[in-house]
Motif scaffolding. Structure first.
Motif, PDB file in Angstrom:
ATOM      1  N   VAL A 159       8.730   2.518   6.716  1.00  0.00           N
ATOM      2  CA  VAL A 159       9.165   1.403   6.187  1.00  0.00           C
ATOM      3  C   VAL A 159       9.132   1.297   4.647  1.00  0.00           C
ATOM      4  N   THR A 160       7.739   1.923   4.065  1.00  0.00           N
ATOM      5  CA  THR A 160       8.061   1.732   2.733  1.00  0.00           C
ATOM      6  C   THR A 160       9.130   2.279   2.293  1.00  0.00           C
ATOM      7  N   ILE A 161       9.220   3.456   2.058  1.00  0.00           N
ATOM      8  CA  ILE A 161      10.590   4.051   1.621  1.00  0.00           C
ATOM      9  C   ILE A 161      11.671   2.890   1.808  1.00  0.00           C
ATOM     10  N   LEU A 162      12.028   3.153   2.825  1.00  0.00           N
ATOM     11  CA  LEU A 162      13.695   2.504   2.899  1.00  0.00           C
ATOM     12  C   LEU A 162      13.248   0.939   2.382  1.00  0.00           C
ATOM     13  N   ALA A 163      12.810   0.130   2.605  1.00  0.00           N
ATOM     14  CA  ALA A 163      12.307  -1.554   2.429  1.00  0.00           C
ATOM     15  C   ALA A 163      12.409  -1.267   0.464  1.00  0.00           C
ATOM     16  N   VAL A 164      11.717  -0.131  -0.493  1.00  0.00           N
ATOM     17  CA  VAL A 164      12.543   0.523  -1.180  1.00  0.00           C
ATOM     18  C   VAL A 164      13.932   0.530  -1.943  1.00  0.00           C
ATOM     19  N   THR A 165      13.826   1.329  -1.398  1.00  0.00           N
ATOM     20  CA  THR A 165      15.573   2.143  -2.101  1.00  0.00           C
ATOM     21  C   THR A 165      16.822   1.181  -1.396  1.00  0.00           C
ATOM     22  N   LEU A 166      16.061   0.820  -0.252  1.00  0.00           N
ATOM     23  CA  LEU A 166      18.352   0.327   0.806  1.00  0.00           C
ATOM     24  C   LEU A 166      17.582  -1.463   0.320  1.00  0.00           C
ATOM     25  N   PHE A 167      16.224  -1.805  -0.076  1.00  0.00           N
ATOM     26  CA  PHE A 167      16.244  -3.820  -0.172  1.00  0.00           C
ATOM     27  C   PHE A 167      15.682  -4.303  -1.379  1.00  0.00           C
ATOM     28  N   GLY A 168      15.004  -2.995  -2.364  1.00  0.00           N
ATOM     29  CA  GLY A 168      13.910  -3.197  -3.396  1.00  0.00           C
ATOM     30  C   GLY A 168      13.195  -4.041  -3.061  1.00  0.00           C
ATOM     31  N   GLU A 169      11.991  -4.125  -2.764  1.00  0.00           N
ATOM     32  CA  GLU A 169      11.152  -4.417  -2.185  1.00  0.00           C
ATOM     33  C   GLU A 169       9.633  -4.074  -3.047  1.00  0.00           C
ATOM     34  N   ARG A 170       9.854  -4.367  -4.266  1.00  0.00           N
ATOM     35  CA  ARG A 170       7.899  -3.916  -4.441  1.00  0.00           C
ATOM     36  C   ARG A 170       6.731  -3.999  -3.895  1.00  0.00           C
ATOM     37  N   PRO A 171       6.127  -3.823  -3.588  1.00  0.00           N
ATOM     38  CA  PRO A 171       4.911  -4.455  -3.377  1.00  0.00           C
ATOM     39  C   PRO A 171       3.877  -4.932  -4.105  1.00  0.00           C
ATOM     40  N   ASP A 172       3.122  -6.003  -4.169  1.00  0.00           N
ATOM     41  CA  ASP A 172       2.358  -6.063  -4.868  1.00  0.00           C
ATOM     42  C   ASP A 172       0.733  -5.112  -4.535  1.00  0.00           C
ATOM     43  N   THR A 173       0.031  -5.209  -5.953  1.00  0.00           N
ATOM     44  CA  THR A 173      -0.816  -4.538  -6.092  1.00  0.00           C
ATOM     45  C   THR A 173      -2.429  -5.160  -4.634  1.00  0.00           C
ATOM     46  N   TRP A 174      -1.671  -6.412  -4.346  1.00  0.00           N
ATOM     47  CA  TRP A 174      -3.163  -7.563  -3.448  1.00  0.00           C
ATOM     48  C   TRP A 174      -2.634  -6.442  -2.043  1.00  0.00           C
ATOM     49  N   THR A 175      -1.412  -6.596  -2.578  1.00  0.00           N
ATOM     50  CA  THR A 175      -0.905  -6.400  -0.673  1.00  0.00           C
ATOM     51  C   THR A 175      -1.123  -4.609  -0.078  1.00  0.00           C
ATOM     52  N   VAL A 176      -0.834  -3.730  -1.736  1.00  0.00           N
ATOM     53  CA  VAL A 176      -0.624  -2.319  -1.110  1.00  0.00           C
ATOM     54  C   VAL A 176      -2.688  -2.261  -1.192  1.00  0.00           C
ATOM     55  N   ALA A 177      -3.753  -3.529  -1.751  1.00  0.00           N
ATOM     56  CA  ALA A 177      -4.761  -2.767  -1.335  1.00  0.00           C
ATOM     57  C   ALA A 177      -5.309  -3.507   0.296  1.00  0.00           C
ATOM     58  N   GLY A 178      -4.732  -4.667   0.624  1.00  0.00           N
ATOM     59  CA  GLY A 178      -5.466  -4.716   1.573  1.00  0.00           C
ATOM     60  C   GLY A 178      -4.704  -4.123   3.226  1.00  0.00           C
ATOM     61  N   ALA A 179      -3.590  -3.375   3.019  1.00  0.00           N
ATOM     62  CA  ALA A 179      -2.743  -2.699   3.918  1.00  0.00           C
ATOM     63  C   ALA A 179      -3.535  -1.158   3.915  1.00  0.00           C
ATOM     64  N   ALA A 180      -3.923  -1.423   3.147  1.00  0.00           N
ATOM     65  CA  ALA A 180      -5.473   0.232   2.863  1.00  0.00           C
ATOM     66  C   ALA A 180      -6.263  -0.082   3.430  1.00  0.00           C
ATOM     67  N   LEU A 181      -6.955  -1.084   3.258  1.00  0.00           N
ATOM     68  CA  LEU A 181      -8.570  -1.344   4.182  1.00  0.00           C
ATOM     69  C   LEU A 181      -7.645  -2.007   6.322  1.00  0.00           C
ATOM     70  N   ILE A 182      -6.643  -2.170   6.034  1.00  0.00           N
ATOM     71  CA  ILE A 182      -6.266  -2.591   7.273  1.00  0.00           C
ATOM     72  C   ILE A 182      -5.702  -1.381   7.830  1.00  0.00           C
ATOM     73  N   LEU A 183      -5.524  -0.012   7.567  1.00  0.00           N
ATOM     74  CA  LEU A 183      -4.982   1.139   7.872  1.00  0.00           C
ATOM     75  C   LEU A 183      -6.664   2.104   8.339  1.00  0.00           C
ATOM     76  N   ALA A 184      -7.493   1.820   7.685  1.00  0.00           N
ATOM     77  CA  ALA A 184      -8.104   2.457   7.279  1.00  0.00           C
ATOM     78  C   ALA A 184      -8.897   1.846   8.400  1.00  0.00           C
ATOM     79  N   ALA A 185      -9.442   1.091   8.506  1.00  0.00           N
ATOM     80  CA  ALA A 185      -9.353   0.281   9.803  1.00  0.00           C
ATOM     81  C   ALA A 185      -9.167   0.601  11.249  1.00  0.00           C
ATOM     82  N   GLY A 186      -8.264   0.073  11.134  1.00  0.00           N
ATOM     83  CA  GLY A 186      -7.408   0.794  12.237  1.00  0.00           C
ATOM     84  C   GLY A 186      -7.387   1.938  12.708  1.00  0.00           C
ATOM     85  N   LEU A 187      -7.208   2.554  11.125  1.00  0.00           N
ATOM     86  CA  LEU A 187      -7.481   4.162  11.762  1.00  0.00           C
ATOM     87  C   LEU A 187      -8.733   4.874  12.458  1.00  0.00           C
ATOM     88  N   TYR A 188      -9.050   3.903  11.545  1.00  0.00           N
ATOM     89  CA  TYR A 188     -11.139   4.346  12.505  1.00  0.00           C
ATOM     90  C   TYR A 188     -11.441   3.853  13.706  1.00  0.00           C
TER      91      TYR A 188
END
Length: 283
Positions: free
Chosen positions: A239-268
Motif C-alpha cells: 500500500v505504501t509503495i502504491l500510495a507514494v508512486t500513484l497518489f504522491g502520499e508522504r507519511p510523516d515521521t510520527w506516522t512511521v514511528a506509530g505504525a512501527a509500534l503497531i506492527l511490532a505489537a500486532g505481529l507479536y
C-alpha cells in the motif's frame, strides 16, 4: 499470502481512485454484486449446493456479521479518500490487537499479560499517529480506528459463529447478505460511472476481489491461519509503495514511528496467539 496482500493493496488503490469521483456506496455495491455472484457459484458447485451453504444454525448472527463487514468496507474506503492509503492502513493495522482485547468480553477467551502488554504498545502507537492534544490532530484520523474496531468485531463474530456453522456457510452469508444489505442502501447515493477508463477500473476491482478471496481460500486450505497471518502485514508495504508512486502520499515521521509500534505489537500478538493455540492442540 503475500500475493493476496499485493492484490488487496491494489484493490485499495483502485477503490481510492474511484471513491474520489463517485459515491463510496456505488463503488462498494458494484463490487459486492460480483463478489456475491462468485460466492453463489462457488456454493453451487459444492456438495449440497446452495441449500447446504445457506443452512445456518445462527442465521441472525451470520447476517449481522455480514452487514457489519460491508459497513466496515464503506468506512475504510471513506478513510482512503479523507486520510489517504498510508494513514488509513497505519492505524487500521491495530485491528489484531483489538481482536485480542475484545476476545475476552466477546468470546470469553483469556488474554495473558504478554498479549495485554502488546495491546498497550499498539495503542501507544495509535496515540503517536493521532497525537491528541496537538494542533495537528485531525478528527478524520478516527475513521480508520472505527473501521479497525468494526473489522475486529467482525473477526470475533466469525470465530464465534464457526462453533455452529461451516466455513462455507459463513462465506456464503458474507457475500450474499452483504450484497443484499448494500443494495438496500446504496441506490439513495447512486452516482453513475462515466468513461471507459473508470469502468475498466471498476471491472478490475471486481475481478481482483474474486481473485483475492479465491487465493485466500486456497491459502487456508494448505496452511494454518497462525502460520500465514504474519505475512498479512506485507499489505502495508505494498500500500505504501502504491500510495507514494500513484497518489504522491508522504507519511510523516510520527506516522512511521506509530505504525512501527503497531506492527511490532500486532505481529507479536499474532505469533503469541499461534503459539498458545499450538500448545493447546499438543496437550
Amino acid at each position: 499470502m503475500i500475493l493476496v496482500t499485493a492484490i488487496f493493496a491494489g484493490q485499495d488503490a483502485v477503490s481510492r481512485h474511484l471513491a474520489q469521483h463517485y459515491s463510496v456506496m456505488t463503488v462498494v455495491m458494484l463490487r459486492y454484486w460480483v463478489f456475491a455472484l462468485f460466492v453463489v457459484m462457488l456454493a453451487a458447485r459444492r456438495p449440497g449446493g446452495l441449500r447446504a451453504a445457506a443452512r445456518s444454525r445462527r442465521p441472525g448472527l451470520q447476517i449481522f456479521r455480514s452487514v457489519l463487514l460491508v459497513a466496515e468496507i464503506c468506512v475504510t474506503v471513506v478513510s482512503f479518500v479523507v486520510l489517504g492509503l498510508i494513514g488509513t492502513h497505519a492505524i487500521f493495522a491495530v485491528f489484531p490487537l483489538l481482536v485480542a482485547a475484545l476476545a475476552g468480553p466477546v468470546l470469553g477467551e483469556p488474554v495473558g499479560w504478554r498479549r495485554k502488554a502488546a495491546i498497550a504498545v499498539g495503542l501507544v502507537g495509535v496515540l503517536v499517529i493521532l497525537r491528541p492534544g496537538f494542533h495537528v490532530f485531525s478528527p478524520q484520523a478516527l475513521i480508520p480506528l472505527l473501521a479497525a474496531f468494526m473489522f475486529a468485531l467482525y473477526s470475533l463474530l466469525t470465530r464465534m459463529v464457526a462453533r455452529w456453522d461451516s466455513a462455507e456457510t459463513s462465506f456464503f452469508y458474507t457475500g450474499v447478505a452483504g450484497a443484499v444489505a448494500i443494495t438496500l442502501v446504496a441506490p439513495f447515493w447512486w452516482t453513475p460511472i462515466h468513461g471507459t477508463a473508470d469502468w475498466a477500473f471498476m471491472a478490475s476491482l471486481c475481478v481482483t476481489s474474486i481473485l483475492g478471496h479465491f487465493l485466500l481460500i486456497k491459502v487456508y486450505e494448505v496452511a494454518e491461519a497462525g502460520t500465514v497471518q504474519p505475512f498479512a502485514y506485507f499489505q502495508l508495504l505494498f500500500v505504501t509503495i502504491l500510495a507514494v508512486t500513484l497518489f504522491g502520499e508522504r507519511p510523516d515521521t510520527w506516522t512511521v514511528a506509530g505504525a512501527a509500534l503497531i506492527l511490532a505489537a500486532g505481529l507479536y500478538a499474532v505469533l503469541r496467539e499461534a503459539q498458545v493455540a499450538g500448545a493447546l492442540r499438543r496437550n
